[in-house]
Design an enzyme around this catalytic site. Structure first.
Site, PDB file in Angstrom:
ATOM      1  CE  LYS A   1      -4.264  -1.729   1.141  1.00 47.74           C
ATOM      2  NZ  LYS A   1      -5.611  -1.713   2.135  1.00 47.74           N
TER       3      LYS A   1
ATOM      4  NE  ARG B   1      -7.631  -7.843   0.027  1.00 52.83           N
ATOM      5  CZ  ARG B   1      -7.382  -7.332  -1.022  1.00 52.83           C
ATOM      6  NH1 ARG B   1      -6.336  -6.399  -0.914  1.00 52.83           N
ATOM      7  NH2 ARG B   1      -7.924  -7.574  -2.190  1.00 52.83           N
TER       8      ARG B   1
HETATM    9  C1  9MG Z   1     -10.085  -5.371  -1.240  1.00 53.80           C
HETATM   10  N1  9MG Z   1      -9.298  -4.726  -0.331  1.00 53.80           N
HETATM   11  C2  9MG Z   1      -8.150  -3.674  -0.617  1.00 53.80           C
HETATM   12  N2  9MG Z   1      -7.495  -3.486   0.609  1.00 53.80           N
HETATM   13  C3  9MG Z   1      -8.289  -4.151   1.510  1.00 53.80           C
HETATM   14  C4  9MG Z   1      -7.900  -4.059   2.823  1.00 53.80           C
HETATM   15  O1  9MG Z   1      -6.890  -3.603   3.492  1.00 53.80           O
HETATM   16  N3  9MG Z   1      -8.744  -4.867   3.658  1.00 53.80           N
HETATM   17  C5  9MG Z   1      -9.888  -5.708   3.204  1.00 53.80           C
HETATM   18  N4  9MG Z   1     -10.721  -6.400   3.843  1.00 53.80           N
HETATM   19  N5  9MG Z   1     -10.279  -5.541   1.788  1.00 53.80           N
HETATM   20  C6  9MG Z   1      -9.363  -5.001   0.896  1.00 53.80           C
END
Ligand code: 9MG
Length: 277
Positions: free
Chosen positions: A222, A256
């Site tokens: 990110k 994730r």
């Molecule tokens: C779809 N998506 C993109 N970034 C995300 C994040 O930080 N958390 C979750 N649950 N979905 C995300």
């Protein structure tokens, strides 16, 4: 603690990895390489081999400025992939969507987890989860909408306010008949937050742990990592791993990630230290 969705079960006693599989031509970090089932399947199989416990399939990018996708387009993109992966893979399949119609069809196709960046706020979404008792949901916090969320985000106390938002959404779920044992929460790193907000959330992530069945943290590649390291998307793996370990150390149970193998390894080290005397 176990999480159950679509007949598949997930052990939440240790942190695990949710691998990202974007079925979009505009995804910010993998350039939309995974457009078709034929391409998506080998990538998903590789993520399973690398140790992913969940695969999160998305057909609409939530990147700031990404184009909106019509209902039909999203269904056409994700359903064949959900169906195939749910059938062929032993792990939980998650669908990243806010559209109730996509949720309903993805659950029919074998998804067991709904990952909703809008926390079931679109009309009809709560009802889909209430009607599908064999599905789990992730309620994520997002301030505003992807197109505008990064325009001067302001909070008085970011951790308290996002905790309160997630509590309110959990209450809405419970009133609709969705029990806490089926709910995961996510503070939504990067979704309407400055770098300082994101760091504060990471520093205090432990304050979200008691809210529901588990915490998901999405920090992989990110812009907050990019800003800290002054690194482009392709050079954010190490920073993402550091953030993943900090999140897991504070109790996040699902990380994730785009880089499954590396994240699984980092989390193994973290879990071993967490389990030590
Ligand atoms: C779809 N998506 C993109 N970034 C995300 C994040 O930080 N958390 C979750 N649950 N979905 C995300």
């Amino acid at each position: 603690m176990r999480l159950n969705g679509a007949g598949k079960s997930l052990d939440l006693t240790r942190p695990c990895v949710m691998g990202v599989l974007n079925i979009t031509p505009d995804s910010f970090s993998d350039g939309g390489r995974y457009l078709q089932v034929a391409d998506a399947l080998p990538r998903a199989e590789a993520m399973v081999t690398e140790g992913a416990a969940i695969i999160d399939i998305g057909g609409e990018s939530t990147r700031p400025g990404a184009p909106l996708v019509s209902l039909q387009e999203e269904l056409d993109r994700v359903l064949p992939v959900v169906e195939r992966l749910a059938r062929d893979l032993p792990i939980l399949i998650s669908i990243d969507t806010s559209k109730p119609e996509v949720m309903r069809e993805a659950l029919k196709a074998g998804a067991g987890l709904i990952n909703d960046v809008r926390a079931l706020r679109l009309p009809g979404a709560l009802e889909v989860l209430a009607a599908n008792r064999d599905a789990v949901v992730c309620l994520m916090h997002m301030r505003g909408e992807p197109g505008t969320m990064q325009q001067e985000p302001r909070y008085t106390d970011v951790v308290t306010e996002i905790r309160a938002f997630l509590s309110e959404r959990i209450q809405a779920c419970e009133m609709a008949g969705i029990g806490r044992e089926r709910i995961l929460v996510d503070p939504g790193f990067g979704f309407g937050k400055t770098l300082a907000h994101n760091l504060s959330l990471l520093r205090h992530l432990n304050r979200f742990v008691d809210l529901a069945a588990g915490v998901i943290a999405g920090l992989s590649r990110k812009s907050m990592i990019g800003a800290l390291l002054d690194a482009p998307v392709g050079e954010r793996v190490s920073g993402s791993l550091a953030a993943a370990v900090l999140a897991a150390w504070q109790g996040a149970r699902i990380i994730r990630s785009h880089d499954v193998r590396e994240t699984v390894q980092a989390l193994r080290v973290c879990a071993a230290a967490l389990a030590a005397d």
